[in-house]
Design a protein around this motif. Structure first.
Motif, mmCIF file in Angstrom:
data_model
loop_
_atom_site.group_PDB
_atom_site.id
_atom_site.type_symbol
_atom_site.label_atom_id
_atom_site.label_comp_id
_atom_site.label_asym_id
_atom_site.label_seq_id
_atom_site.Cartn_x
_atom_site.Cartn_y
_atom_site.Cartn_z
ATOM 1 N N MET A 92 0.813 -1.246 -0.015
ATOM 2 C CA MET A 92 0.200 -0.024 -0.008
ATOM 3 C C MET A 92 0.919 1.194 0.215
ATOM 4 O O MET A 92 1.791 1.348 0.707
ATOM 5 N N SER A 93 0.728 2.114 -0.684
ATOM 6 C CA SER A 93 1.363 3.273 -0.967
ATOM 7 C C SER A 93 0.949 4.545 0.110
ATOM 8 O O SER A 93 0.013 4.232 0.823
ATOM 9 N N LEU A 94 1.899 5.501 0.333
ATOM 10 C CA LEU A 94 1.485 6.249 1.592
ATOM 11 C C LEU A 94 0.191 7.034 1.125
ATOM 12 O O LEU A 94 0.071 7.475 0.052
ATOM 13 N N VAL A 95 -0.630 7.146 2.265
ATOM 14 C CA VAL A 95 -1.683 8.125 2.081
ATOM 15 C C VAL A 95 -1.299 9.497 2.568
ATOM 16 O O VAL A 95 -0.628 9.644 3.634
ATOM 17 N N THR A 110 2.218 0.526 18.093
ATOM 18 C CA THR A 110 0.685 0.506 17.994
ATOM 19 C C THR A 110 -0.025 -0.718 17.511
ATOM 20 O O THR A 110 0.649 -1.232 16.958
ATOM 21 N N ALA A 111 -1.255 -0.787 17.979
ATOM 22 C CA ALA A 111 -1.828 -2.167 17.479
ATOM 23 C C ALA A 111 -2.930 -1.474 16.547
ATOM 24 O O ALA A 111 -4.091 -2.287 16.255
ATOM 25 N N THR A 112 -3.045 -0.444 16.131
ATOM 26 C CA THR A 112 -4.287 0.095 15.346
ATOM 27 C C THR A 112 -4.054 -0.299 13.720
ATOM 28 O O THR A 112 -2.764 -0.624 13.524
ATOM 29 N N PRO A 113 -4.929 -0.462 13.109
ATOM 30 C CA PRO A 113 -4.877 -0.950 11.416
ATOM 31 C C PRO A 113 -3.996 -0.176 10.923
ATOM 32 O O PRO A 113 -3.384 -0.500 9.765
ATOM 33 N N ARG A 114 -3.972 1.250 11.096
ATOM 34 C CA ARG A 114 -3.141 1.883 10.186
ATOM 35 C C ARG A 114 -2.332 2.852 11.080
ATOM 36 O O ARG A 114 -2.915 3.309 12.066
ATOM 37 N N THR A 115 -1.176 3.399 10.594
ATOM 38 C CA THR A 115 -0.314 4.435 11.417
ATOM 39 C C THR A 115 -0.092 5.442 10.365
ATOM 40 O O THR A 115 0.190 5.057 9.337
ATOM 41 N N VAL A 130 -9.375 2.903 17.800
ATOM 42 C CA VAL A 130 -8.765 3.662 16.822
ATOM 43 C C VAL A 130 -8.480 3.154 15.671
ATOM 44 O O VAL A 130 -8.031 1.845 15.491
ATOM 45 N N ASP A 131 -8.733 3.865 14.209
ATOM 46 C CA ASP A 131 -8.226 3.405 13.036
ATOM 47 C C ASP A 131 -7.019 3.535 12.464
ATOM 48 O O ASP A 131 -6.331 2.888 12.000
ATOM 49 N N VAL A 132 -6.600 4.923 12.917
ATOM 50 C CA VAL A 132 -5.190 5.345 12.301
ATOM 51 C C VAL A 132 -4.730 5.902 13.737
ATOM 52 O O VAL A 132 -5.336 7.183 14.223
ATOM 53 N N ALA A 133 -3.377 5.615 14.217
ATOM 54 C CA ALA A 133 -2.668 6.099 15.178
ATOM 55 C C ALA A 133 -1.705 7.272 14.299
ATOM 56 O O ALA A 133 -1.274 7.035 13.364
ATOM 57 N N LEU A 134 -1.848 8.484 15.351
ATOM 58 C CA LEU A 134 -0.942 9.650 14.563
ATOM 59 C C LEU A 134 0.189 9.589 15.444
ATOM 60 O O LEU A 134 0.243 10.052 16.703
ATOM 61 N N VAL A 135 1.323 9.120 14.751
ATOM 62 C CA VAL A 135 2.876 8.856 15.567
ATOM 63 C C VAL A 135 3.521 10.122 15.398
ATOM 64 O O VAL A 135 3.799 10.393 14.243
ATOM 65 N N GLY A 136 4.548 10.382 16.413
ATOM 66 C CA GLY A 136 5.363 11.269 16.265
ATOM 67 C C GLY A 136 6.881 10.626 16.719
ATOM 68 O O GLY A 136 6.929 9.729 17.021
ATOM 69 N N GLY A 159 0.667 6.105 6.193
ATOM 70 C CA GLY A 159 0.418 7.396 5.698
ATOM 71 C C GLY A 159 1.422 8.442 6.403
ATOM 72 O O GLY A 159 2.126 8.162 7.534
ATOM 73 N N VAL A 160 1.212 9.759 5.901
ATOM 74 C CA VAL A 160 1.622 10.964 6.791
ATOM 75 C C VAL A 160 0.669 12.129 6.955
ATOM 76 O O VAL A 160 0.008 12.237 6.017
ATOM 77 N N ARG A 161 0.945 12.865 7.902
ATOM 78 C CA ARG A 161 0.212 14.258 8.211
ATOM 79 C C ARG A 161 1.124 15.095 8.279
ATOM 80 O O ARG A 161 1.827 15.158 9.098
ATOM 81 N N LEU A 162 1.123 15.953 7.221
ATOM 82 C CA LEU A 162 2.148 16.817 7.093
ATOM 83 C C LEU A 162 1.512 18.171 7.725
ATOM 84 O O LEU A 162 0.350 18.517 7.499
#
Length: 330
Positions: free
Chosen positions: A1-4, A215-220, A195-201, A272-275
């Motif tokens: 899967m490519s980056l979201v 994390t054990a979330t489906p996506r990070t 949670v569906d997506v963990a926002l990790v820093g 994925g990434v959140r910019l």
């Protein structure tokens, strides 16, 4: 899967309708899959994140939107209805970034004792999720011949009782198109199974990798603050004149090419990434013109497709309704 690819778009003036539309159009044309919108209980006079999300949902065709909504001092019944409405407007392109407001100033502003932010977040997410399921998918009949609009047997009470409130239900808005909106949160605020997506820093790549692996979330998603070189100034000069927003995120300063390399290194570890742009106008322009096209060309990212829900973009299944499952738990 490519980056979201997601981007936070709460920059200067981002609460004004024309500004909101413009920023969303730029992000959508560039190929971002998701925009998030910050909110703050202590900044009155601004249009709320949910209202801006609804405006973006109505103004775009493939871009998903996830408002930040604090679970502290907010009523989960109203949060559930508002977010479900955004998902209906967006035809399944909505999410929810769960946040908390632990500041004493927030408690004073709301005239309430200071709350336990984690307990309130957990209670709120559970209530909101239950309310999204309180209408089964086929609860709406619209039978003109008989004059029946709803099948009452397919509406359900959630009967939640917590320390701060009780919620009986059902919701006042039909089940969202996605069944459950995509729930995003930072690790530790809400248990991973909610949670569906963990926002990790993290301060560096290794820290982000460790956080993603824990994390054990489906996506990070990796949280990355960016200060990019522009025609007017390089990123380092721009950082010296404007502070970073958070000390919890990975930070990048420099050229568009360097950011592409960084995201290439992150690709095996996150979904994925959140910019987070240092300055929305300057950085979003560089991201749109140089970074996103390069990532798409390398097939590190793909552009969102028409008619595709956010859950589909993330490769997440549409959840079954808990009340429609024999032995399901409310």
């Amino acid at each position: 899967m490519s980056l979201v690819l997601a981007v936070e778009v709460d920059g200067g003036g981002a609460h004004a309708p024309r500004r909101v539309r413009h920023v969303a159009e730029v992000a959508e044309r560039a190929g971002f899959a998701l925009v998030t919108i910050e909110d703050d209980l202590l900044r009155p006079g601004r249009i709320g994140a949910v209202e801006r999300a609804a405006f973006i949902a109505a103004s775009t065709t493939v871009l998903s939107v996830a408002p930040v909504v604090s679970t502290t001092y907010t009523e989960p019944f109203h949060v559930s209805s508002q977010l479900a409405s955004v998902d209906h407007i967006a035809a399944g392109r909505a999410g929810w970034v769960v946040a908390a407001s632990p500041q004493p100033e927030a408690a004073a502003a709301w005239g309430r004792p200071q709350a336990d932010p984690r307990q309130e977040a957990l209670d709120a997410v559970r209530v909101v999720r239950a309310l999204w399921d309180s209408w089964e998918d086929d609860a709406v009949i619209r039978d003109v011949a008989t004059g029946r609009y709803l099948d009452r047997d397919r509406l359900h009470y959630v009967d939640f009782a917590g320390a701060a409130y009780t919620v009986k239900g059902p919701a006042i808005v039909p089940r969202p198109p996605q069944g459950q909106l995509v729930v995003l949160a930072r690790p530790g605020l809400v248990p991973d199974d909610e949670v569906d997506v963990a926002l990790v820093g993290g301060a560096d790549l290794d820290a982000v990798r460790r956080a993603a692996g824990a994390t054990a979330t489906p996506r990070t998603f990796a949280e990355v603050e960016v200060a990019l070189d522009t025609a007017e100034a390089d990123g380092a000069d721009r950082v010296r004149s404007a502070p970073w927003a958070s000390a919890e995120h990975l930070r990048y300063t420099g050229s568009a090419e360097g950011l592409v390399r960084l995201l290439r290194e992150l690709d095996p570890w996150v979904d994925g990434v959140r910019l987070h742009p240092l300055a929305l106008d300057e950085d979003l322009a560089v991201l749109s013109q140089l970074v996103v096209p390069a990532l798409v060309k390398e097939r590190l990212a793909t552009r969102p497709l028409p008619g595709v829900a956010l859950r589909q973009t993330l490769g997440l299944p549409r959840p079954q309704n808990r009340f429609a499952i024999p032995g399901g738990v409310a």
